[in-house]
Design an enzyme around this catalytic site. Structure first.
Site, short mmCIF file in Angstrom:
data_model
loop_
_atom_site.label_atom_id
_atom_site.label_comp_id
_atom_site.label_asym_id
_atom_site.label_seq_id
_atom_site.Cartn_x
_atom_site.Cartn_y
_atom_site.Cartn_z
N LYS A 210 0.99 -1.20 -0.02
CA LYS A 210 0.05 0.01 0.04
C LYS A 210 0.84 1.23 -0.18
O LYS A 210 0.82 2.31 -0.79
CB LYS A 210 -1.01 -0.02 1.19
N GLU A 216 10.49 -4.79 4.62
CA GLU A 216 10.45 -6.21 4.20
C GLU A 216 10.27 -6.40 2.55
O GLU A 216 10.90 -7.03 2.03
CB GLU A 216 9.40 -7.16 5.01
N GLY A 272 -5.14 -1.73 4.79
CA GLY A 272 -4.29 -2.71 4.44
C GLY A 272 -4.92 -4.01 4.58
O GLY A 272 -4.86 -4.96 3.76
N ARG A 273 -5.43 -4.29 5.76
CA ARG A 273 -5.76 -5.41 6.25
C ARG A 273 -7.30 -5.73 5.65
O ARG A 273 -8.06 -6.58 5.68
CB ARG A 273 -6.15 -5.62 7.77
N GLU A 358 -4.77 -6.29 14.77
CA GLU A 358 -4.63 -4.94 14.36
C GLU A 358 -5.63 -4.04 14.53
O GLU A 358 -5.37 -2.92 14.47
CB GLU A 358 -3.90 -5.17 12.87
N HIS A 389 -5.17 -33.15 17.76
CA HIS A 389 -4.13 -34.13 18.34
C HIS A 389 -2.83 -33.00 18.58
O HIS A 389 -1.83 -33.64 18.96
CB HIS A 389 -3.67 -34.77 17.20
N LYS A 500 9.24 -0.65 14.25
CA LYS A 500 9.67 -0.29 12.77
C LYS A 500 10.58 0.76 13.16
O LYS A 500 11.98 0.68 12.58
CB LYS A 500 8.55 0.16 11.96
#
Ligand code: F6P
Length: 530
Positions: A210, A216, A272-273, A358, A389, A500
């Site tokens: 965005k 990253e 963004g999400r 978030e 399990h 950040k």
């Protein structure tokens, strides 16, 4: 839109719920079933291809009534209208929240602040359509004329989790020639091992960000670019047919050198999400085709309409939100487990972690004042039956209250009938066992199950793009509803900024930057730098 500060704890409904919570500690879900033989129907909702059974919750009729009253006494209705109308409800970033417009393809034009969003969205969808079609058909080739066989989405957070989750969930519809890869972590070993398996002539990289500033993503893009250039013997390959950008910051993508016609845009009013519905969904469109991508949008739109129009007592997102509030704020649950009984939906829990945590991991209200009640829970989970399990032991006999969402698809053409029956049988059995438990005379304590542990069961008729779109929008609106009742801003994420900033400063070469850190941090950096 109301501007006065809303405090849910001072509503009459909240006050009524407090003593009911004390009562609930001595009540039993099975008793609710004994008292009402129709509970399985009274506490179930169908919304097109989704069926929600919420009868196995520690919720009496009275509690449900008060929870619904809490929604009524909150500004949910007006805030919902404000969101859909494009008011700037994300106040700390001064932004509208309009991901719902991205899926309103056939409605009236949405004009916000003089801009016709509907036209801009249609133009971008059209561009995605043409591009996806040309890559899928093989018309779009790499620089040496070969059709694309591998698409690598490079992005993180909302620019990764949604597309990755959807592409995996809908692999039934995936293009046969093209493999999809998702690279998010700055861990270089990840991209290196992917690149090793690729042929540069037939690889396409989508840089999804965005902001087009995320460390990253930019580092991974650089690694991909360097690899491509050295393999292809080409300079400035970011301008080649192998590099695409998806961003709300086209200026940065241009500066990076991506060809203009290969930059796909979305807008700052798409969080963004919440961005998988926008051009961030390009990898989805490439994977399942544009028609299926549009079905995904249509399913979400159907959930939007349901959310806007259904009375709270029959409103799926509102019901899920209220149940969550009951467990978090009144019964002390810290977490919610999401267990899809479907391997293809295995990424849903991590997708929902970002969506929920978030959005609602906040401790000041929308007016910036500290609040003294709990907000967003910890979301976690993994697929059933695998989880059975691993951690179900704790769910059955541990000391903590963990409400669960068990999710499955009634029919699955990709499975074998017998195995699918076993899968669904396990889901239903877990839901029953968690509620009923087993204890009594002759059963040693270590073999006793206290029961009374709540589950929601969400069944999709089938795992189609449409139903998946509805399911995702269901959770979006659940999170929105909770955010409104808690009076927090669900649309910013300032909590991720400090880390950040400190990483940037730690990674700078200057020793003076390091001297501002505590001794542990300095020692760790010294060890790493050695
Ligand atoms: O760091 C959090 C975050 O800002 C998320 O909200 C976002 O989805 C992610 O980073 C990626 O951001 P971008 O799409 O701008 O690269």
């Amino acid at each position: 839109m109301t501007t006065t500060s809303f405090d849910p704890t001072s509503t009459p409904a909240w006050q009524q719920l407090k003593p009911l919570a004390a009562d609930a500690n001595s009540e039993n879900i099975t008793d609710y079933f004994n008292q009402n033989p129709n509970r399985h129907q009274d506490y179930a909702l169908r919304q097109e291809g989704l069926y929600l059974d919420y009868s196995k919750n520690l919720v009496s009729d009275k509690v449900r009534q008060c929870l619904t009253a809490l929604a009524e006494q909150s500004p949910l209705k007006e805030k919902m209208a404000a969101m859909f109308a494009g008011e700037r409800i994300n106040t700390t970033e001064d932004r509208s929240v309009l991901h719902t417009v991205l899926r309103d393809l056939d409605g009236d034009d949405h004009v916000v602040d003089g801009a016709n969003l509907t036209q801009a969205i249609a133009a971008e969808l059209d561009k995605m359509d043409r591009f996806a079609e040309s890559v899928r058909s093989g018309n779009w080739t790499g620089e040496t004329g070969k059709a694309i066989t591998d698409i690598v989405n490079i992005g993180i957070g909302g620019s990764d989790l949604g597309p990755k989750m959807v592409c995996k969930a809908l692999e039934q519809y995936a293009h046969e020639r093209i493999n999809f890869h998702f690279i998010s972590n700055v861990d270089g070993a990840e991209i290196n091992s992917t690149l090793k398996r690729l042929n540069p002539e037939t690889s396409l990289f989508i840089i999804s960000s965005k902001t087009f500033t995320t460390q990253e993503t930019l580092m991974n893009a650089e690694a991909a670019l360097n690899w491509y250039q050295s393999q292809a013997g080409m300079a400035n390959a970011q301008n080649s047919k192998h590099f695409i950008a998806v961003t709300a910051n086209p200026a940065n993508a241009k500066k990076y050198g991506i060809a203009d016609n290969q930059i796909f845009e979305f807008w700052d009013w798409v969080g963004g999400r919440y961005s998988l519905w926008s051009a961030i969904g390009l990898s989805i469109a490439l994977c399942i085709g544009m028609d299926h991508f549009k079905r995904l949008l249509a399913g979400a739109k159907a959930m939007d309409d349901h959310f806007r129009t259904a009375p709270y007592g029959q409103n799926m997102p509102v019901i899920l939100a209220l149940l969550g509030i009951w467990y978090s704020n009144f019964l002390g649950a810290e977490t919610v487990a999401v267990i899809p009984y479907c391997e293809r939906m295995g990424l849903l829990p991590s997708y929902l972690q970002q969506l929920d945590m978030e959005s609602n991991g906040k401790s000041v209200n929308a007016e910036g004042e500290p609040i003294d009640y709990d907000t967003g829970p910890i979301i976690w989970g993994q697929t059933g039956t695998n989880g059975q399990h691993a951690f179900f032991q704790l769910l059955h006999q541990g000391t903590r209250l963990v409400p669960l969402d068990l999710i499955a698809t009634i029919s699955d053409p990709l499975s074998n009938p017998e195995q699918h029956r076993a899968l669904l049988g396990n889901l239903v059995a877990q839901s029953a066992a968690l509620m009923a438990g087993e204890s009594g005379e002759g059963i040693p304590s270590y073999k006793s199950y206290p029961g009374n542990r709540p589950t929601n069961v969400l069944l999709m008729d089938e795992l189609s793009p449409y139903n998946l779109g509805s399911l995702i929008a269901l959770y979006e609106h659940k999170v929105f509803t909770q955010g409104i009742i808690w009076n927090i801003n669900s649309f910013d994420q300032w909590g991720v900024e400090l880390g950040k900033k400190l990483a940037k400063s730690l990674l700078s070469d200057s020793a003076s930057q390091l001297s501002g850190f505590d001794s542990s941090t300095q020692a760790l950096m010294a060890l790493i730098q050695k």
